[in-house]
Design a protein around this motif. Structure first.
Motif, PDB file in Angstrom:
ATOM      1  N   CYS A   1       0.925  -1.359  -0.078  1.00 18.94           N
ATOM      2  CA  CYS A   1       0.060  -0.042   0.004  1.00 18.94           C
ATOM      3  C   CYS A   1       0.939   1.171   0.013  1.00 18.94           C
ATOM      4  O   CYS A   1       0.527   2.325  -0.286  1.00 18.94           O
ATOM      5  N   ILE A   2       2.145   1.170   0.394  1.00 19.77           N
ATOM      6  CA  ILE A   2       2.888   2.271   0.317  1.00 19.77           C
ATOM      7  C   ILE A   2       3.041   2.801  -1.029  1.00 19.77           C
ATOM      8  O   ILE A   2       2.922   3.982  -1.164  1.00 19.77           O
ATOM      9  N   LEU A   3       3.404   1.939  -1.800  1.00 15.30           N
ATOM     10  CA  LEU A   3       3.232   2.149  -3.354  1.00 15.30           C
ATOM     11  C   LEU A   3       2.034   2.641  -4.045  1.00 15.30           C
ATOM     12  O   LEU A   3       1.803   3.409  -4.688  1.00 15.30           O
ATOM     13  N   GLU A   4       0.962   1.755  -3.534  1.00 10.39           N
ATOM     14  CA  GLU A   4      -0.352   2.013  -4.259  1.00 10.39           C
ATOM     15  C   GLU A   4      -1.032   3.322  -3.756  1.00 10.39           C
ATOM     16  O   GLU A   4      -1.591   4.101  -4.468  1.00 10.39           O
ATOM     17  N   TRP A   5      -0.890   3.676  -2.688  1.00  7.73           N
ATOM     18  CA  TRP A   5      -1.373   4.807  -1.805  1.00  7.73           C
ATOM     19  C   TRP A   5      -0.576   5.933  -1.271  1.00  7.73           C
ATOM     20  O   TRP A   5      -1.144   7.026  -0.946  1.00  7.73           O
ATOM     21  N   GLY A   6       0.804   5.629  -1.327  1.00  5.70           N
ATOM     22  CA  GLY A   6       1.413   6.616  -0.463  1.00  5.70           C
ATOM     23  C   GLY A   6       1.650   7.897  -1.147  1.00  5.70           C
ATOM     24  O   GLY A   6       1.463   8.988  -0.512  1.00  5.70           O
TER      25      GLY A   6
END
Length: 119
Positions: A23-28
């Motif tokens: 999620c760091i990559l998807e939502w960060g």
């Protein structure tokens, strides 16, 4: 930020755990900006172990997650995602819905009971 750098916080934090690290990559960058601040959190507690968990990241994403958390010499543990007890099965439904689901649940309960391990 000052609170996080205070001595009580520095002495109290035992670990930083990031579940669903992909999620760091998807939502960060867009949806959840706090994900993009995780590297700063890790830097604030440099002696605290960091655990980042994900079951869906590609190898390229794992590299980006490590970089985004600024992890130095991380230990990577990867397991085979194959789970033989999880499978897809096509079942042709017979009769009405209630009878079908009762039979399906009965069979599953029988399977669970016959394969149950007691400690």
């Amino acid at each position: 930020m000052e609170l996080l750098q205070s001595k009580p916080y520095q002495e109290s934090v035992q670990s930083i755990i990031v579940d669903e690290a992909h999620c760091i990559l998807e939502w960060g960058l867009d949806l959840r900006k706090d994900y993009s601040n995780l590297a700063m959190l890790c830097a604030t507690f440099p002696t605290v172990p960091v655990v980042a968990l994900t079951a869906t990241a590609s190898k390229a994403d794992v590299i980006l997650i490590k970089e985004s958390l600024n992890l130095k010499k991380p230990v990577e543990i990867a397991a085979n995602p194959a789970k033989p007890n999880i499978f897809y099965e096509n079942i042709i439904r017979k009769g009405n819905d209630l009878e079908f689901f009762q039979e399906l649940l009965h069979n599953q309960l029988f399977y669970l009971k016959s394969n149950w391990i007691t400690l």
